[in-house]
Design an enzyme around this catalytic site. Structure first.
Site, PDB file in Angstrom:
ATOM      1  N   CYS A 123       6.428  51.002  -6.120  1.00 25.87           N
ATOM      2  CA  CYS A 123       6.910  49.803  -6.798  1.00 25.87           C
ATOM      3  C   CYS A 123       8.143  49.268  -6.070  1.00 25.87           C
ATOM      4  O   CYS A 123       8.920  50.025  -5.496  1.00 25.87           O
ATOM      5  CB  CYS A 123       7.254  50.163  -8.244  1.00 25.87           C
ATOM      6  N   HIS A 278       2.116  50.362 -14.708  1.00 23.71           N
ATOM      7  CA  HIS A 278       3.499  50.604 -14.307  1.00 23.71           C
ATOM      8  C   HIS A 278       4.338  49.334 -14.472  1.00 23.71           C
ATOM      9  O   HIS A 278       5.418  49.354 -15.078  1.00 23.71           O
ATOM     10  CB  HIS A 278       3.535  51.080 -12.859  1.00 23.71           C
ATOM     11  N   GLU A 279       3.848  48.226 -13.920  1.00 23.25           N
ATOM     12  CA  GLU A 279       4.645  46.994 -13.945  1.00 23.25           C
ATOM     13  C   GLU A 279       4.803  46.436 -15.359  1.00 23.25           C
ATOM     14  O   GLU A 279       5.840  45.846 -15.681  1.00 23.25           O
ATOM     15  CB  GLU A 279       4.024  45.948 -13.012  1.00 23.25           C
ATOM     16  N   HIS A 282       7.811  47.860 -16.852  1.00 24.16           N
ATOM     17  CA  HIS A 282       9.034  47.131 -16.500  1.00 24.16           C
ATOM     18  C   HIS A 282       9.183  45.881 -17.358  1.00 24.16           C
ATOM     19  O   HIS A 282      10.283  45.573 -17.842  1.00 24.16           O
ATOM     20  CB  HIS A 282       9.007  46.740 -15.025  1.00 24.16           C
ATOM     21  N   HIS A 288      12.475  53.160 -13.909  1.00 27.38           N
ATOM     22  CA  HIS A 288      11.681  54.256 -13.369  1.00 27.38           C
ATOM     23  C   HIS A 288      11.992  55.586 -14.040  1.00 27.38           C
ATOM     24  O   HIS A 288      13.103  55.822 -14.507  1.00 27.38           O
ATOM     25  CB  HIS A 288      11.890  54.374 -11.858  1.00 27.38           C
TER      26      HIS A 288
END
Length: 323
Positions: A123, A278-279, A282, A288
């Site tokens: 990332c 994952h994104e 965010h 993280h």
């Protein structure tokens, strides 16, 4: 019994459908992190071509403090030069912090395990917070010094200031840029559904029937882009930075169009749904995690698929339980 022609044809169709061809891709493309391979074994005191690229790598992901606008930042470190190839004290310290974050022995030496970890696709959001600040907040470019290891927490992190969506904003809308394939939209939609199943959020795609999505309002805007795409965080080609997303409530989610994306785990390809999970973390406010199996762990290998982990879900619950 020998396979029928129909069975053989079906297998071919299956293999074709799990591959998501966003870009045309050749395995001849080298990772932008390939230079690290030549740095194995080096340590403090050495001078070797490629160290300056390592410094830029560590600066990009939050371990070093090079700010190119010195007129606006006080107390910038000046005893290490981003553009030289000297393996100095500050670089050694940054490598030790990196090694701690990735559960490696913190020797400060570029041993094979450290190099192989650094070379993994990852990332684009910085790993660690620096004096309470992280670079991947929307529009933020300023950096300070003294990095704090994410390993010191040993689980999930939040962005500086713990930004989050308002309490009454639990249904988030999202829209794809016009160049996004149907395979990609379905994979990313599944990632949203998985977060919805484990949190208080729901996610609704906005369909845009016009020639441009610029006039459509959505909480989250998603698109595939190549190299410099105007946000100050250019992509770098296959097997490098895979994607980046902003902290709440900016809603920016960009993926590198030059990656060898796949739907599902395929050797030499990157599973799109894993990266999307994952994104989205965010976008919801998670930074993280140092937990290797967590979806918010910064890097992912090709041919790998991951799911939400208890660390990810607990992180969101803790973030949104704070008043």
């Amino acid at each position: 019994m020998a396979p029928t022609i129909f069975q053989a044809f079906s297998k071919i169709i299956f293999l074709l459908t799990i591959l998501l061809i966003v870009p045309e891709f050749s395995n001849a493309n080298q990772s932008p992190f390939q230079f690290l391979e030549n740095l194995k074994g080096y340590h403090k005191g050495d001078k070797v071509e490629g160290i300056h690229e390592l410094k830029q790598y560590l600066n990009k992901f939050g371990y070093l403090n090079y700010n190119h606008d010195h007129s606006k930042v006080q107390n910038v470190q000046t005893n290490s030069d981003e553009k030289d190839d000297h393996f100095d004290d500050i670089l050694e310290s940054a490598i030790k912090t990196y090694q701690l974050n990735y559960h490696l022995k913190p020797t400060g030496v570029l041993d094979p395990n450290t190099i192989s970890t650094m070379m993994l696709p990852r990332c684009g959001v910085s790993d660690i917070m620096i004096n309470g600040a992280t670079r991947m907040r929307a529009g933020q470019k300023k950096m300070h010094h003294h990095p704090k290891s994410m390993h010191a927490v040993s689980h999930y992190q939040f962005f500086s200031g713990s930004p989050k969506w308002p309490f009454d904003k639990s249904n988030l809308t999202y829209i794809f840029s016009a160049n996004t394939s149907a395979n990609a939209t379905r994979a990313i939609a599944r990632a949203f559904d998985k977060w919805a199943a484990s949190t208080h959020f729901t996610f609704t795609e906005i369909q845009d029937n016009s020639s441009t999505s610029s006039n459509v309002t959505a909480d989250i805007r998603i698109g595939f882009y190549s190299r410099d795409h105007g946000d100050g965080y250019p992509f770098d080609g296959p097997y490098g930075v895979l994607a980046h997303a902003s902290a709440p409530t900016s809603g920016s989610f960009h993926l590198d169009a030059d990656e060898p994306w796949s739907i599902g785990p395929v050797p030499d390809h990157i599973d799109l749904e894993t990266v999307a999970l994952h994104e989205i973390g965010h976008l919801l406010g998670l930074q993280h995690s140092s937990v290797t199996d967590a979806i918010m762990y910064p890097s992912v290998s090709d041919g790998m698929a991951k799911e939400l982990h208890g660390d990810d879900v607990q992180g969101i619950k803790d973030l949104y339980s704070k008043v």
